[in-house]
Design a protein around this motif. Structure first.
Motif, PDB file in Angstrom:
ATOM      1  N   ASP A  36       0.850  -1.193   0.000  1.00 30.48           N
ATOM      2  CA  ASP A  36       0.000   0.000   0.000  1.00 30.48           C
ATOM      3  C   ASP A  36       0.888   1.246   0.000  1.00 30.48           C
ATOM      4  OD1 ASP A  36       0.815   0.636   2.583  1.00 30.48           O
ATOM      5  OD2 ASP A  36      -0.876  -0.400   3.512  1.00 30.48           O
ATOM      6  N   ALA A  38       1.499   3.608   2.105  1.00 32.26           N
ATOM      7  CA  ALA A  38       2.341   3.906   3.270  1.00 32.26           C
ATOM      8  C   ALA A  38       3.589   3.023   3.250  1.00 32.26           C
ATOM      9  CB  ALA A  38       1.552   3.685   4.556  1.00 32.26           C
ATOM     10  N   GLN A  39       3.383   1.753   2.900  1.00 32.59           N
ATOM     11  CA  GLN A  39       4.539   0.864   2.815  1.00 32.59           C
ATOM     12  C   GLN A  39       5.464   1.284   1.682  1.00 32.59           C
ATOM     13  OE1 GLN A  39       2.146  -2.633   2.333  1.00 32.59           O
ATOM     14  NE2 GLN A  39       2.603  -3.374   4.382  1.00 32.59           N
ATOM     15  N   GLN A  42       7.480   4.134   2.777  1.00 31.43           N
ATOM     16  CA  GLN A  42       8.545   3.704   3.681  1.00 31.43           C
ATOM     17  C   GLN A  42       9.686   3.064   2.893  1.00 31.43           C
ATOM     18  OE1 GLN A  42       7.981   1.492   7.517  1.00 31.43           O
ATOM     19  NE2 GLN A  42       8.940  -0.169   6.391  1.00 31.43           N
ATOM     20  N   ALA A  45      11.666   5.721   1.298  1.00 34.49           N
ATOM     21  CA  ALA A  45      12.512   6.436   2.262  1.00 34.49           C
ATOM     22  C   ALA A  45      13.715   5.577   2.653  1.00 34.49           C
ATOM     23  CB  ALA A  45      11.703   6.811   3.496  1.00 34.49           C
ATOM     24  N   TYR A  46      13.513   4.278   2.679  1.00 36.81           N
ATOM     25  CA  TYR A  46      14.613   3.353   2.982  1.00 36.81           C
ATOM     26  C   TYR A  46      15.385   2.974   1.713  1.00 36.81           C
ATOM     27  CZ  TYR A  46      13.163   2.158   7.805  1.00 36.81           C
ATOM     28  OH  TYR A  46      12.887   2.174   9.144  1.00 36.81           O
ATOM     29  N   PRO A  50      13.393  -3.122   2.871  1.00 40.13           N
ATOM     30  CA  PRO A  50      12.351  -3.236   3.899  1.00 40.13           C
ATOM     31  C   PRO A  50      12.806  -2.723   5.260  1.00 40.13           C
ATOM     32  CG  PRO A  50      12.869  -5.397   2.930  1.00 40.13           C
ATOM     33  CD  PRO A  50      13.810  -4.430   2.340  1.00 40.13           C
ATOM     34  N   VAL A  51      14.105  -2.770   5.522  1.00 44.35           N
ATOM     35  CA  VAL A  51      14.626  -2.305   6.813  1.00 44.35           C
ATOM     36  C   VAL A  51      15.950  -1.577   6.597  1.00 44.35           C
ATOM     37  CG1 VAL A  51      15.173  -2.970   9.164  1.00 44.35           C
ATOM     38  CG2 VAL A  51      13.838  -4.509   7.752  1.00 44.35           C
ATOM     39  N   MET A  62      10.940  10.161   4.704  1.00 41.89           N
ATOM     40  CA  MET A  62       9.556   9.672   4.821  1.00 41.89           C
ATOM     41  C   MET A  62       8.579  10.844   4.883  1.00 41.89           C
ATOM     42  SD  MET A  62       7.717   6.914   5.066  1.00 41.89           S
ATOM     43  CE  MET A  62       6.084   6.429   5.603  1.00 41.89           C
ATOM     44  N   GLU A  63       8.921  11.861   5.669  1.00 43.33           N
ATOM     45  CA  GLU A  63       8.045  13.028   5.786  1.00 43.33           C
ATOM     46  C   GLU A  63       7.856  13.686   4.422  1.00 43.33           C
ATOM     47  OE1 GLU A  63       6.451  13.805   9.106  1.00 43.33           O
ATOM     48  OE2 GLU A  63       7.719  15.601   9.252  1.00 43.33           O
ATOM     49  N   GLN A  64       8.962  13.846   3.714  1.00 44.51           N
ATOM     50  CA  GLN A  64       8.882  14.526   2.423  1.00 44.51           C
ATOM     51  C   GLN A  64       8.067  13.704   1.441  1.00 44.51           C
ATOM     52  OE1 GLN A  64      12.292  16.654   1.268  1.00 44.51           O
ATOM     53  NE2 GLN A  64      12.005  17.526   3.260  1.00 44.51           N
ATOM     54  N   LYS A  67       4.295  13.523   2.556  1.00 40.72           N
ATOM     55  CA  LYS A  67       3.592  14.800   2.353  1.00 40.72           C
ATOM     56  C   LYS A  67       3.359  15.032   0.870  1.00 40.72           C
ATOM     57  CE  LYS A  67       4.687  17.583   6.364  1.00 40.72           C
ATOM     58  NZ  LYS A  67       5.566  18.621   6.909  1.00 40.72           N
ATOM     59  N   SER A  68       4.400  14.776   0.107  1.00 39.26           N
ATOM     60  CA  SER A  68       4.300  14.994  -1.317  1.00 39.26           C
ATOM     61  C   SER A  68       3.234  14.082  -1.924  1.00 39.26           C
ATOM     62  CB  SER A  68       5.675  14.743  -1.913  1.00 39.26           C
ATOM     63  OG  SER A  68       5.613  14.479  -3.246  1.00 39.26           O
ATOM     64  N   TYR A  71      -0.422  15.374  -0.771  1.00 40.72           N
ATOM     65  CA  TYR A  71      -0.916  16.559  -1.460  1.00 40.72           C
ATOM     66  C   TYR A  71      -0.956  16.351  -2.965  1.00 40.72           C
ATOM     67  CZ  TYR A  71      -0.955  18.982   2.915  1.00 40.72           C
ATOM     68  OH  TYR A  71      -1.241  19.354   4.197  1.00 40.72           O
TER      69      TYR A  71
END
Lengths: 500, 369
Positions: A36, A38-39, A42, A45-46, A50-51, A62-64, A67-68, A71
Motif C-alpha cells: 500500500d 504507506a509501505q 517507507q 525512504a529506505y 524493507p529495513v 519519509m516526511e517529504q 507529504k508529497s 498533497y
C-alpha cells in the motif's frame, strides 16, 4: 508484508517475463510484491529496502515523500532493488496498465543490474545485509545510547561519499598493499659512475650527482610516508587506521559497505533509467498493450520522459541516447569513414545497413557507466536535436542563464557533473602530517571551489573520528590554502602549493 | 498502522522542533512545497536537515538543461542566496495558504510574539509523573528483567541453526548472546495540575460581538496554558443573575437575558474548587469576562469580599477582562481597581473590541504566574 501476488498480476508477470526473455534480457529471479502507499513510501525512504538502520534522515525522507504523496504532488509507481532475487514493488490499487508498465520497466532494470559490469561487485544479498546492519546498529544504540550512536553516524555520513569510484576495477578491491620494494632503501653507493680522474667531472658532474642524491632522498622519504600512495577510499583508510571503538569501527564499516553498494546506481542513473524505459516501450507497444490502453500508456510514458528547462531528465536522455546508438549502428554511422565524412548532405543520406544496432546497445549496457556512455556516444547532432544547453549563474542579473549551446561546452559540463559522481576528488595523502599524527587530505581542484562552510563542517566531523587535528589542502579563489579543524576550532592558512 | 520507519520520523520531528540534538538546527532549511487543495494553493512546510559534505560550490558550476531558448535567456531567478535583489519572488500571484501548524507551534509563536514568560508552576513542581511500561525486548538489560521464554527460544534457534541441537537429548544451554530482556519505556502520565476557570457574563447586555471577543481571547489563553501544562482542565461558568457550570459549547453559545449578579459566579467557582480542585494540588487560573455591569453596588461589595477572603488565596492568577459593550463599559473594572490594583495576583484589563485582544492577553499572561 509478503503477500502473494493476486492471480491477475501473477499471470501478467509470466507474460511480461516471457516477452523480456524473448528480447534476450537476462536477470535474477524477479519477485514482485504488492504494497500500500504507506509501505511504498517507507520503502522509498529506505531507498528500496524493507529495513534500514535507525536514523533520523530516513524519517526526514519519509516526511517529504508522504507529504508529497498526500498533497498529490508525486506518486511512486515503481521500486526495484539490486539483489538476488531482484525485489520489486507494485503499488496497490494502480490500474492494470500501470502495473504492466511497471513490470516491463522493472525487467529492464533487473537486466541492467545483472549484466552491467559496474554492478558486478555489489552485494547481491543486500536485503539481508541491510537487515543485519539494522540489528547491529540497534544493539549499539541499546548499549551505548541512541544519541551517542546517532552522532557518530552523522559524522560518518558527512564523509560517506569519500570512497573510490573506480574500486570495482582495482585488482585488490578495497585494500591496497604498501609498496613492496624492500631493497630500495639499501643504496650504499652514491650513484657515481667509474671514470678516470681527469674525466670524472664530465662523467659525474657534481650538480647531477647532487640532483640524484636529492631524488633518492625524496623517494626514501616518500616510502616512509604513510599512506605510501594517496588513498581515494578515505572511509576504508579510516576504517583501518582511525582510533575507533569496536562498535564505531563496525558502524563505519556498515556505512562504507552501503556506500559502495549504492555507488553503481549513482554512476549509471542515466543509462539504467534509459535502458528500462527503452525496454518498457518496446515490450508494451510491441506485445503487451491492449487497444484501449494506448492513450493512457502514451500519457504515462510522456510524463515520465517529459523535459524541463532547468533539469536534465535521466529517463529522457538515456532512452534517446540508446535509440540514437541503435540507429547509428543499424545504419552504419560509425567507424572511421563516418567520422571523416564532412559532407553534410552525404551524412544525412548515410545508410549502410549493418543490423548491428541491437547488439551494440546490449554491449553498451554491459560495459559503460554514465560518464563513459556520454563521453563515447554523445554527438553534436544529438545535442542539437534534443536542444541541450548549459546554464550557469549570472551574478550580475542574479539569475540562472542559458550559457551556451556549443557541443563541446555541453559535453564538458556533463562530464564534469558525472566525474567522480559530481563530487570533489579527495584523497588521504598523509596520516602523520607534521610528524604529529595529524591527517592531511588533498582536494584535486578541477576548476570549481569547494563550498567552504560545509567543508569546514566536514573537517570538524573528521576530526572527531580521527581524534587529532585534520587538514585539507585545496584552492580557494585561485590561492592554495590549508583548511583544518583541530577538534575545537576551525583553522585556515595560505600555503605555497597543494601537496603532491 | 504502525510502520518501522515511524521511530525515525519521530526522531526527525524532535530534532526539527529543537527538542534534541540542538546543534543540527544549523543545517536546517525551511523548505516548502507548493501543493493544491481544491482551488487554493497551499504551502506545505518541509523542514530539511542536510548534513554537510564536501561538495562543489553550486554557483561556480555549469549545469546542463534541455529545451528552447537562446544563449543569455534567463531560466530562473537565482534565489538570492548571496544577497538577492530584494525583489518579491515571482511566484504565481495566487493566494497561498499556510497549512499544518500544530497548536504547540501556535503557542510557541504566540509566546514569542507577545513576549510571554514561561510559567513557573507552583505547588508540586513535577508537572509530569512517569510510570514504566514494559514495551519490548532487548539484548541488554538487568538480569532481573530476563525474559526466560525468549531467551530459551533464542538459544534453541541458535542450536538448531548451528546443528548442536540433539532432539534425542534436548538440552538447551543459553549463552550470552541468547539472552533477552524486557525493556520498558517511561510513559509520562500527564498530571492535570492546572485548571482554568472561565467565567462569562451572559446577561442581556452581552451581545454576540462580545461573546466572539471572549471566545477568541479564551482560545488563545487556552492554547498558551495548554503548552505550559500537560493535561489542562477547563471549567466554564456562565452567569446572569444565577451561575452554573456548563460545557465549552454552551459557554460560547448561550445567550441569557437576565440581570447580572457576579457574586453568584464566584460562589460557583468556590464550590467547584472545593469539590474537585484542591489548591494544594492544582494551579488555578480564573479568567472572568464581563461588560462590567453588576446588578447592585451591594453585590460588588460581596464580590470584593469573596475575592479577597476566599478566592485569591487559592488562585495563581485572577484575570478580569472587561469587554466593551453596546451599552458602554460598566463600573466593575473600576470597583476592582481600588482594592486590588496593587495585588500581583490580579490583572485587570479592558478589551476594546477585537483589536484589544492581544493587549489584554499580554497583560493577563505576562505575569508568568
Amino acid at each position: 508484508m509478503t503477500v502473494s501476488l493476486p492471480r491477475e498480476l501473477a499471470e501478467l508477470q509470466v507474460r511480461v517475463e516471457k516477452v523480456a526473455r524473448s528480447y534476450g534480457l537476462t536477470f535474477f529471479p524477479v519477485v514482485f510484491e504488492v504494497v500500500d502507499y504507506a509501505q511504498m513510501n517507507q520503502l522509498a525512504a529506505y531507498t528500496g529496502f524493507p529495513v534500514r538502520y535507525p536514523h533520523w534522515r530516513f524519517g526526514m525522507e519519509m516526511e517529504q515523500i508522504s507529504k508529497s504523496y498526500e498533497y498529490g504532488l508525486s506518486k511512486i509507481y515503481e521500486m526495484v532493488i539490486n539483489n538476488d532475487p531482484t525485489y520489486a514493488y507494485l503499488l496497490e490499487g494502480n490500474s492494470l496498465l500501470d502495473q504492466k508498465l511497471v513490470m516491463a520497466h522493472v525487467y529492464g532494470h533487473a537486466d541492467f543490474f545483472r549484466n552491467n559490469v559496474y554492478f558486478s561487485h555489489t552485494n547481491r544479498k543486500m536485503v539481508d545485509a541491510t537487515a543485519n546492519h539494522a540489528t547491529r546498529v540497534r544493539r549499539y544504540q541499546d548499549r551505548h545510547g541512541v544519541e551517542t550512536v546517532e552522532r557518530f553516524i552523522d559524522d560518518c555520513l558527512a564523509i560517506e561519499d569519500l570512497i573510490d569510484h573506480q574500486a570495482a576495477f582495482r585488482a585488490n578491491y578495497g585494500l591496497q598493499d604498501a609498496r613492496g620494494d624492500a631493497d630500495a632503501d639499501d643504496e650504499s653507493g652514491d650513484g657515481r659512475l667509474p671514470a678516470e680522474e681527469y674525466l670524472d667531472p664530465f662523467v659525474n658532474p657534481p650538480e647531477v650527482l647532487e640532483r640524484e642524491r636529492r631524488q633518492r632522498d625524496e623517494a626514501r622519504e616518500a616510502r616512509r610516508r604513510f599512506p605510501p600512495d594517496p588513498q581515494r577510499d578515505v572511509l576504508g583508510f579510516l576504517l583501518h587506521h582511525a582510533p575507533l571503538d569496536a562498535w564505531q569501527r563496525d558502524v563505519l564499516g556498515i556505512i562504507r559497505s552501503e556506500s559502495y553498494y549504492f555507488l553503481p546506481q549513482r554512476q549509471t542513473k542515466i543509462m539504467n533509467e534509459g535502458w528500462a524505459s527503452y525496454w518498457h516501450t518496446k515490450m508494451l507497444t510491441g506485445h503487451l498493450l491492449e487497444d484501449g490502453e494506448v492513450i493512457d500508456y502514451a500519457d504515462h510514458h510522456s510524463g515520465t520522459t517529459a523535459t524541463h528547462p532547468g533539469r536534465l531528465n535521466p529517463y529522457k536522455l538515456g532512452i534517446e541516447l540508446f535509440r540514437d546508438i541503435e540507429f547509428r549502428w543499424n545504419t552504419g554511422r560509425f567507424g572511421r569513414e563516418w567520422e571523416e565524412c564532412d559532407d553534410m548532405a552525404e551524412r544525412a543520406r548515410w545508410n549502410r545497413p549493418t543490423g548491428l544496432g541491437r547488439e551494440k546497445i546490449f554491449e553498451v549496457r554491459r560495459l559503460h557507466c554514465d560518464l563513459t556512455f556520454l563521453d563515447e556516444f554523445l554527438t553534436a547532432d544529438f545535442c542539437a536535436q534534443h536542444k541541450l544547453f548549459t546554464f550557469a549563474r549570472d551574478r550580475r542579473r542574479d539569475a540562472w542563464v542559458i550559457a551556451s549551446r556549443e557541443f563541446e561546452q555541453i559535453k564538458q559540463a556533463l562530464l564534469f557533473q558525472l566525474t567522480n559522481g559530481g563530487t570533489p576528488i579527495i584523497d588521504v595523502v598523509d596520516a602523520n602530517f607534521g610528524n604529529r599524527g595529524e591527517l592531511l587530505l588533498r582536494h584535486t581542484h578541477a576548476g570549481v571551489d569547494l563550498k567552504l562552510d560545509w567543508a569546514h563542517e566536514v573537517l570538524a566531523a573528521l576530526a572527531r573520528i580521527w581524534r587529532r587535528p585534520v587538514h585539507l589542502e585545496t584552492i580557494v579563489g585561485g590561492k592554495p590554502k590549508r583548511l583544518g579543524h583541530d577538534g575545537s576550532q576551525t583553522t585556515e592558512q595560505e600555503i605555497k602549493e597543494v601537496a603532491s | 498502522m504502525g510502520l518501522k520507519i515511524d521511530s525515525d520520523v519521530g526522531r526527525f520531528r524532535k530534532i526539527v522542533r529543537g527538542k534534541v540534538r540542538d546543534e543540527l538546527k544549523r543545517f536546517m532549511s525551511r523548505g516548502e512545497m507548493i501543493g493544491r487543495k481544491g482551488r487554493d494553493l497551499v504551502s506545505i512546510p518541509l523542514p530539511r536537515i542536510d548534513l554537510p559534505r564536501f561538495v562543489h560550490d553550486p554557483g561556480g558550476q555549469q549545469h546542463v538543461g534541455q529545451g528552447d531558448g537562446k544563449e543569455g535567456d534567463v531560466l530562473a531567478p537565482a534565489g538570492g542566496q548571496d544577497g538577492g535583489t530584494g525583489q518579491a519572488g515571482n511566484m504565481p500571484g495566487e493566494h497561498i495558504l499556510e497549512v499544518e501548524l500544530t497548536l504547540d507551534e501556535l503557542a510557541e509563536i504566540m509566546g514569542e510574539e507577545l513576549g510571554l514568560p514561561r510559567i513557573e508552576p507552583r505547588g508540586r513542581k513535577n508537572i509530569e509523573e512517569a510510570s514504566n511500561r514494559y514495551t519490548g525486548i532487548s539484548t541488554t538489560g538487568p538480569e532481573s528483567l530476563r525474559h526466560f521464554k525468549r531467551t530459551y527460544r533464542q538459544a534453541l534457534r541458535r542450536q538448531i541453526a548451528t546443528g548442536t541441537y540433539d532432539p534425542d537429548r534436548p538440552v538447551v544451554v543459553p549463552i550470552r548472546e541468547d539472552r533477552r530482556y524486557r525493556t520498558f519505556r517511561r510513559v509520562p502520565q500527564p498530571r492535570a495540575n492546572a485548571v482554568i476557570l472561565y467565567v462569562m457574563d451572559v446577561s442581556g447586555s452581552m451581545g454576540d460581538e462580545q461573546k466572539e471577543i471572549v471566545r477568541i481571547a479564551s482560545f488563545w489563553i487556552d492554547t498558551w496554558l495548554q503548552s505550559q501544562y500537560r493535561g489542562l482542565e477547563t471549567v466554564f461558568v456562565i452567569h446572569d443573575a444565577e451561575a452554573r457550570e456548563v460545557d465549552r459549547d454552551t459557554f460560547f453559545r448561550t445567550r441569557e437575558s437576565g440581570g447580572t449578579v457576579i457574586s453568584s459566579a464566584y460562589r460557583t467557582c468556590l464550590q467547584v474548587i472545593a469539590e474537585r480542585f484542591p489548591p494544594e494540588d492544582w494551579n488555578l487560573y480564573l479568567f472572568q469576562f464581563s461588560d462590567g455591569d453588576n446588578w447592585s453596588q451591594g453585590d460588588t461589595e460581596t464580590c470584593i469580599e469573596l475575592l479577597r477572603e476566599r478566592l485569591l488565596p487559592q488562585l495563581n492568577l485572577f484575570a478580569y477582562g472587561q469587554v466593551e459593550s453596546p451599552y458602554g463599559s460598566g463600573q466593575f473594572l473600576r470597583d476592582l481597581e481600588q482594592p486590588f490594583g496593587e495585588d500581583e495576583r490580579v490583572v485587570l484589563h479592558p478589551i476594546d473590541g477585537k483589536e484589544g485582544i492581544p493587549d489584554a492577553i499580554r497583560a493577563f499572561l505576562s505575569t508568568g504566574r
